[in-house]
Enzyme design. Sequence first.
Site, PDB file in Angstrom:
ATOM      1  N   CYS A  69       0.846  -1.190   0.000  1.00 51.55           N
ATOM      2  CA  CYS A  69       0.000   0.000   0.000  1.00 51.55           C
ATOM      3  C   CYS A  69       0.882   1.241   0.000  1.00 51.55           C
ATOM      4  O   CYS A  69       1.714   1.415   0.897  1.00 51.55           O
ATOM      5  CB  CYS A  69      -0.891  -0.026   1.246  1.00 51.55           C
ATOM      6  SG  CYS A  69      -1.828   1.486   1.523  1.00 51.55           S
ATOM      7  N   CYS A 181      -1.079   3.837  -6.300  1.00 56.98           N
ATOM      8  CA  CYS A 181      -1.872   2.964  -5.433  1.00 56.98           C
ATOM      9  C   CYS A 181      -1.927   1.598  -6.101  1.00 56.98           C
ATOM     10  O   CYS A 181      -2.101   1.513  -7.324  1.00 56.98           O
ATOM     11  CB  CYS A 181      -3.284   3.536  -5.253  1.00 56.98           C
ATOM     12  SG  CYS A 181      -4.432   2.455  -4.356  1.00 56.98           S
TER      13      CYS A 181
END
EC number: 5.1.1.3
Length: 262
Positions: A69, A181
């Site tokens: 992440c 992302c």
Amino acid sequence: MLIFDSGVGGLSILKNIKKILPNIHYIYMLDNESFPYGNKTEFFIIQRSIKIIHTIKKIYPINVVVIACNTISTVALSILRKKFDIPIFGIFPHIKAAEKITKNKIIGLIATKATINSSYTQKIIYEYSCSNTIKIIGTNKLAVIAEKKIRGVAVSQKKLKNIFRPWINLPTCPDTIILGCTHFSLLEKEIKNILYKTRSVYFIDSIKKVIFQIESYLKTSNVNQKIKKNIFLYSKNNNNLKKLLSFLKQYKFTVIKHINLN
């Protein structure tokens, strides 16, 4: 090996790890109770990350952690490395790679608002904006759209156009786009259709870089694997999770179970 994210975007990292290291055993932590991390405060992100690693480390003998992440990596990685005595790898927006590829010197960066606002990202934007124009879209909506796509929900062109309207109206669009992302690579085709129907664009995610780092470490450190199963953990049982179960079959998890992080 522990890999964790608030959604299933991090499974793209797991998929690549499995290709180069097929015999590795892993735990994937889906912190869906906190999805998405991108709209959380830095304090929450740091404390939640510590809680995840600490809790799982008490139950399972993990020896490597992969933060799948960008938001957690940019906000909390340096703190986590000081807190725990095991190798922790993170994933970051790869602006340096974009600078080498761009031809029109206009680089696009798409990421969550938390990633964009982190001191790490602000620093590299400042560093590379001297010789490039960096166009930024900070959105928490795109990860939600990607998660829905995995569950079989059609991607809304209207919602995508609203997100990318600042770039649609530009006289010259970025020719290189950084996907900040892990979810966003799931939407490459849709993003291209919105922005570049008749032109080419180069998408950059940072997966290759972190995979190289992980591979180099594992091949040179002789890590002893004490976990002999592939385990999928989740923090919240809901209908969205049930819809993901068929998607998870390709990863051959031998254990799928809930873990309490509260």
